[in-house]
Scaffold this motif. Structure first.
Motif, PDB file in Angstrom:
ATOM      1  N   ARG A 135      36.372  53.299  35.230  1.00 34.25           N
ATOM      2  CA  ARG A 135      36.861  54.571  34.706  1.00 34.25           C
ATOM      3  C   ARG A 135      35.937  55.044  33.598  1.00 34.25           C
ATOM      4  NH1 ARG A 135      42.168  51.688  33.340  1.00 34.25           N
ATOM      5  NH2 ARG A 135      41.432  50.149  31.861  1.00 34.25           N
ATOM      6  N   ARG A 166      36.543  48.860  40.657  1.00 37.31           N
ATOM      7  CA  ARG A 166      36.866  50.219  40.212  1.00 37.31           C
ATOM      8  C   ARG A 166      36.518  50.324  38.728  1.00 37.31           C
ATOM      9  NH1 ARG A 166      39.965  53.470  43.248  1.00 37.31           N
ATOM     10  NH2 ARG A 166      40.882  54.545  41.468  1.00 37.31           N
ATOM     11  N   GLU A 171      38.845  57.895  37.249  1.00 38.30           N
ATOM     12  CA  GLU A 171      38.876  56.500  37.674  1.00 38.30           C
ATOM     13  C   GLU A 171      38.621  56.462  39.172  1.00 38.30           C
ATOM     14  OE1 GLU A 171      42.233  53.122  38.309  1.00 38.30           O
ATOM     15  OE2 GLU A 171      42.179  54.032  36.315  1.00 38.30           O
ATOM     16  N   ALA A 172      37.662  55.622  39.607  1.00 33.78           N
ATOM     17  CA  ALA A 172      37.330  55.563  41.033  1.00 33.78           C
ATOM     18  C   ALA A 172      36.492  54.333  41.343  1.00 33.78           C
ATOM     19  CB  ALA A 172      36.556  56.820  41.443  1.00 33.78           C
ATOM     20  N   GLY A 173      36.500  53.963  42.590  1.00 33.03           N
ATOM     21  CA  GLY A 173      35.642  52.874  43.053  1.00 33.03           C
ATOM     22  C   GLY A 173      34.224  53.330  43.302  1.00 33.03           C
TER      23      GLY A 173
END
Length: 136
Positions: free
Chosen positions: A63, A61, A82-84
């Motif tokens: 950000r 992940r 924020e993410a995968g």
């Protein structure tokens, strides 16, 4: 302006064409270790910076972070997203721009399918100087 890919430091060159004197100020941005994809732009309020940080050691992940520099110090870094699914590489650099009314608009790349080259440009807006962000 110089900003290494690792976001270790930022050198701001301040000068005037009418003056033979130039001042170089080296400041550390509020990026964490492992940050990449820096982008710096000027705005009414100073300098705006964005970068990508891994959330943890697994680097699954990421950000997109933001801070501004007013000539004296950096603001605290805030997370835009924020993410995968964030695209975290040297070529797809996120950025923030300031509109005439002071509103900030951010963009970044996010995967939209399993294919390595399938991704979309995402946008978010901040009306409070970058403290909070709303996706567009």
């Amino acid at each position: 302006m110089l900003w290494p890919v690792a976001c270790a430091s930022l050198a701001l060159v301040i000068g005037c064409s009418r003056s033979p004197r130039t001042t170089v100020i080296v400041v550390d941005p509020p990026a964490q270790s492992g940050a990449t994809a820096p982008h710096v732009t000027s705005a009414k309020t100073g300098v705006l910076a964005t970068w990508i940080e891994p959330v943890d050691a697994t680097k699954q992940r990421h950000r997109v972070r933001f801070a501004s520099f007013d000539g004296g110090r950096w603001t605290a870094a805030t997370t835009i997203v924020e993410a995968g699914s964030l695209v975290a590489n040297w070529a797809d650099v996120p950025s923030v721009v300031q509109q005439g009314d002071g509103t900030l608009i951010a963009h970044w790349a996010e995967k939209s399918a399993p294919d390595a080259y399938a991704y979309d440009v995402m946008l978010a807006r901040s009306g409070d100087g970058g403290r909070t962000w709303q996706p567009l």
